[in-house]
Design a protein around this motif. Structure first.
Motif, PDB file in Angstrom:
ATOM      1  N   GLN A  48       0.818  -1.214   0.000  1.00  0.00           N
ATOM      2  CA  GLN A  48       0.000   0.000   0.000  1.00  0.00           C
ATOM      3  C   GLN A  48       0.853   1.265   0.000  1.00  0.00           C
ATOM      4  OE1 GLN A  48      -3.495  -0.355  -0.294  1.00  0.00           O
ATOM      5  NE2 GLN A  48      -2.663  -2.401  -0.664  1.00  0.00           N
ATOM      6  N   GLY A  49       0.578   2.105  -0.981  1.00  0.00           N
ATOM      7  CA  GLY A  49       1.163   3.432  -1.022  1.00  0.00           C
ATOM      8  C   GLY A  49       0.119   4.432  -0.552  1.00  0.00           C
ATOM      9  N   ALA A  50       0.566   5.568  -0.116  1.00  0.00           N
ATOM     10  CA  ALA A  50      -0.347   6.610   0.349  1.00  0.00           C
ATOM     11  C   ALA A  50       0.269   7.963   0.051  1.00  0.00           C
ATOM     12  CB  ALA A  50      -0.620   6.445   1.847  1.00  0.00           C
TER      13      ALA A  50
ATOM     14  N   VAL B 196       9.626  -4.640  -2.900  1.00  0.00           N
ATOM     15  CA  VAL B 196       8.944  -3.404  -2.513  1.00  0.00           C
ATOM     16  C   VAL B 196       9.636  -2.185  -3.118  1.00  0.00           C
ATOM     17  CG1 VAL B 196      10.129  -3.066  -0.289  1.00  0.00           C
ATOM     18  CG2 VAL B 196       7.781  -2.211  -0.615  1.00  0.00           C
ATOM     19  N   GLU B 197      10.959  -2.239  -3.241  1.00  0.00           N
ATOM     20  CA  GLU B 197      11.687  -1.106  -3.809  1.00  0.00           C
ATOM     21  C   GLU B 197      11.270  -0.868  -5.272  1.00  0.00           C
ATOM     22  OE1 GLU B 197      14.031  -3.048  -0.570  1.00  0.00           O
ATOM     23  OE2 GLU B 197      13.092  -3.814  -2.396  1.00  0.00           O
TER      24      GLU B 197
ATOM     25  N   LYS C 123       9.028   2.225  -6.935  1.00  0.00           N
ATOM     26  CA  LYS C 123       9.522   2.929  -8.124  1.00  0.00           C
ATOM     27  C   LYS C 123       8.470   2.930  -9.231  1.00  0.00           C
ATOM     28  CE  LYS C 123      13.495   3.157 -11.181  1.00  0.00           C
ATOM     29  NZ  LYS C 123      14.780   2.558 -11.541  1.00  0.00           N
ATOM     30  N   SER C 124       7.740   1.817  -9.388  1.00  0.00           N
ATOM     31  CA  SER C 124       6.703   1.739 -10.425  1.00  0.00           C
ATOM     32  C   SER C 124       5.581   2.747 -10.183  1.00  0.00           C
ATOM     33  CB  SER C 124       6.129   0.317 -10.515  1.00  0.00           C
ATOM     34  OG  SER C 124       5.238   0.057  -9.452  1.00  0.00           O
ATOM     35  N   MET C 125       5.429   3.198  -8.944  1.00  0.00           N
ATOM     36  CA  MET C 125       4.426   4.205  -8.593  1.00  0.00           C
ATOM     37  C   MET C 125       5.055   5.587  -8.414  1.00  0.00           C
ATOM     38  SD  MET C 125       1.832   2.226  -6.026  1.00  0.00           S
ATOM     39  CE  MET C 125       3.032   2.000  -4.715  1.00  0.00           C
TER      40      MET C 125
ATOM     41  N   THR D 235      -4.725   6.756  -1.657  1.00  0.00           N
ATOM     42  CA  THR D 235      -4.176   5.411  -1.657  1.00  0.00           C
ATOM     43  C   THR D 235      -3.971   4.932  -3.082  1.00  0.00           C
ATOM     44  OG1 THR D 235      -6.362   4.423  -1.578  1.00  0.00           O
ATOM     45  CG2 THR D 235      -5.269   4.816   0.529  1.00  0.00           C
ATOM     46  N   PHE D 236      -3.071   3.975  -3.208  1.00  0.00           N
ATOM     47  CA  PHE D 236      -2.759   3.417  -4.527  1.00  0.00           C
ATOM     48  C   PHE D 236      -3.207   1.990  -4.600  1.00  0.00           C
ATOM     49  CE2 PHE D 236       0.413   6.593  -3.481  1.00  0.00           C
ATOM     50  CZ  PHE D 236       0.349   7.416  -4.585  1.00  0.00           C
TER      51      PHE D 236
END
Length: 150
Positions: free
Chosen positions: A73-75, A115-116, A120-122, A149-150
């Motif tokens: 989860q990105g935020a 995760v890295e 980066k993809s986001m 959120t992504f």
């Protein structure tokens, strides 16, 4: 879902199974909390992918203000500098409970991308890892809470 449980692969096929998962995954916390146990049960029967369970678990933890497990989860937060009043949007990977082992945990549930690379993809710089405490401080810089959120 009351009658048949989670609509797994055997009942509706892969495509509709995934569509239902996406609807729940992108719902608000009460909906996720309500249906997460059904999704866990469906996973035990091989009716939903383990990575989807992991992603929903992470989303639920994030919405609860807790550290995620699998780093899915990105935020983002809108930061307003109290002195200059300049607005800046900061994107980040939501805090992870055990970042040293996150890639191992990701692989264990079928998520191959580290995760890295995922960050980066986001277009998120994963070199800055936030803690829950730092996220709380970011929230206090705002007049109104703002989350993406992504």
């Amino acid at each position: 879902m009351k009658k048949y449980g989670y609509p797994g692969k055997a009942l509706v096929g892969d495509t509709l199974n995934t569509a239902v998962w996406y609807v729940i995954q992108h719902s608000e916390l009460p909906i996720i909390e309500k249906y997460f146990p059904l999704i866990e049960q469906a996973n035990k029967k091989g009716e939903v992918q383990t990575r989807h369970v992991a992603m929903m678990k992470d989303r639920m933890l994030m919405y609860q203000g807790k550290e995620q497990i699998y780093g899915t989860q990105g935020a983002g937060r809108l930061i307003i500098d109290p002195e200059t009043h300049k607005e800046e949007w900061i994107n980040f990977i939501w805090p992870i409970k055990n970042p040293e082992k996150v890639n191992e945990l990701r692989r264990s549930v079928g998520i191959q991308m580290p995760v890295e690379e995922y960050a980066k993809s986001m277009e998120i710089d994963y070199s800055k890892k936030y803690t829950i405490e730092e996220i709380e401080k970011l929230k206090k810089k705002l007049d109104l809470p703002s989350i993406k959120t992504f």
